[in-house]
Design a protein around this motif. Structure first.
Motif, PDB file in Angstrom:
ATOM      1  N   GLY A  77       0.791  -1.224   0.000  1.00  0.00           N
ATOM      2  CA  GLY A  77       0.000   0.000   0.000  1.00  0.00           C
ATOM      3  C   GLY A  77       0.821   1.269   0.000  1.00  0.00           C
ATOM      4  N   THR A 129       1.292   6.977   1.115  1.00  0.00           N
ATOM      5  CA  THR A 129       0.316   5.901   1.249  1.00  0.00           C
ATOM      6  C   THR A 129      -1.025   6.384   0.719  1.00  0.00           C
ATOM      7  OG1 THR A 129       1.469   5.070   3.219  1.00  0.00           O
ATOM      8  CG2 THR A 129      -0.769   4.255   2.827  1.00  0.00           C
ATOM      9  N   PRO A 131      -4.955   6.610  -0.375  1.00  0.00           N
ATOM     10  CA  PRO A 131      -6.189   5.996   0.126  1.00  0.00           C
ATOM     11  C   PRO A 131      -6.629   4.868  -0.798  1.00  0.00           C
ATOM     12  CG  PRO A 131      -6.625   8.133  -0.877  1.00  0.00           C
ATOM     13  CD  PRO A 131      -5.141   7.996  -0.804  1.00  0.00           C
ATOM     14  N   ASP A 132      -7.487   3.984  -0.292  1.00  0.00           N
ATOM     15  CA  ASP A 132      -7.896   2.808  -1.062  1.00  0.00           C
ATOM     16  C   ASP A 132      -8.469   3.179  -2.424  1.00  0.00           C
ATOM     17  OD1 ASP A 132      -7.078   1.225   1.000  1.00  0.00           O
ATOM     18  OD2 ASP A 132      -9.088   0.948   1.850  1.00  0.00           O
ATOM     19  N   GLN A 135      -5.439   3.855  -4.481  1.00  0.00           N
ATOM     20  CA  GLN A 135      -4.493   2.746  -4.576  1.00  0.00           C
ATOM     21  C   GLN A 135      -4.869   1.750  -5.669  1.00  0.00           C
ATOM     22  OE1 GLN A 135      -1.518   1.710  -4.240  1.00  0.00           O
ATOM     23  NE2 GLN A 135      -1.327   1.073  -2.105  1.00  0.00           N
ATOM     24  N   ALA A 136      -6.148   1.411  -5.752  1.00  0.00           N
ATOM     25  CA  ALA A 136      -6.573   0.400  -6.730  1.00  0.00           C
ATOM     26  C   ALA A 136      -6.259   0.832  -8.165  1.00  0.00           C
ATOM     27  CB  ALA A 136      -8.058   0.096  -6.560  1.00  0.00           C
TER      28      ALA A 136
END
Length: 298
Positions: A77, A129, A131-132, A135-136
């Motif tokens: 991540g 890092t 966020p989700d 990230q995807a």
């Protein structure tokens, strides 16, 4: 990559593409990096000064390294973006780490992307890092970049290079945005960019705001105002910070005497360098080096 020599005892590693690979950028995993570095005589567990960008992310396991005196543990991540001229060093024993690296020369992404990402240099070496939700698509874009690098999609060489350039730009622009989130572009930003580049090229010759102002055609007040708007501090501190960083690198990673280090960063007299270093660090260059050895700098 290949070993190119030493800069005062620090191995300088330029970007040299693998034979038969696309010029300008490569996508590799960490075990292959270690294997290639070993075959080319580069020990990545020792400090190396990069001549290119290195973008690192991990899928499984963890990767520990240091970038200019800051230690990082990279886990799934996270993304670590190391810029040219920074000194990076990996801890040993990461052959089982499932991670990918994108290494690319400074000119590969193109001028438009370069303008958009140049502020990310403030975050160079910093762990980002996403966020989700970010990230995807970043991971998917990296997957596509790796596929293009491997040539599995069958495009001609020129088309592959252009596709890789565009895919990499998407990743870099997104990471630069995250690194600089909440920091609006100040007025006088272009002036500061010119000043920063001039300092990077000339800090070993002069530490004078007046000299850089004369070189760039600005007043000292203009440079100080633009630097303060961009960084929160003045032009003289920006110069001194760059001098100090290089001095710390040389003291930590070479066997040069403190007088020789001072000469490398632009001081004519060793006493002036000692006074500068003590004022900024609260200790002498010799004490700084001894402290690093006591804490077992990797």
């Amino acid at each position: 990559m290949k070993k190119n020599g030493h800069t005062g005892g620090i191995t300088a590693v330029p970007f040299v593409p693998t034979a038969g690979a696309l010029p300008g950028a490569e996508v590799i995993d960490f075990p292959r990096l270690l294997d290639r570095a070993g075959r080319r005589g580069v020990d990545v567990t020792r400090p190396v000064r990069l001549g290119f960008h290195e973008l690192i992310t991990v899928r499984e396991g963890e990767l520990r390294c240091s970038v200019d005196f800051t230690a990082y543990t990279l886990r799934p991540g996270g993304w670590l973006w190391v810029w040219p001229e920074q000194i990076v060093q990996y801890e040993a024993g990461h052959t089982d780490c499932d991670g990918r690296l994108v290494v690319f020369s400074a000119g590969f992404p193109g001028a438009a992307t370069d303008r958009l990402i140049r502020d990310a240099e403030y975050g160079a070496g910093r762990l980002i890092t996403p966020p989700d939700a970010v990230q995807a698509p970043l991971t998917a874009t990296l997957d596509a970049l790796e596929a293009e690098y491997g040539g599995v999609l069958g495009l001609p060489l020129e088309a592959r290079a252009e596709t890789m350039r565009n895919l990499l730009s998407v990743i870099l622009i997104r990471l630069a945005h995250l690194a600089n989130q909440g920091r609006p572009e100040p007025s006088g930003h272009g002036t500061f960019q010119k000043f920063r580049q001039a300092v990077e090229e000339g800090f070993t010759r002069t530490h004078s705001v007046h000299a850089f102002a004369a070189q760039l055609g600005y007043s000292e007040r203009t440079l100080t105002r633009a630097t303060r708007a961009a960084t929160g501090y003045g032009a003289k501190r920006h110069i001194d910070d760059r001098v100090l960083l290089e001095a710390k690198r040389l003291l930590a990673h070479t066997g040069l005497t403190s007088g020789a280090v001072g000469a490398r960063v632009g001081f004519t007299h060793a006493t002036a360098f000692h006074a500068f270093f003590r004022h900024r660090m609260g200790m002498t260059p010799t004490e700084f080096r001894r402290l690093l050895h006591q804490v077992h700098l990797p």
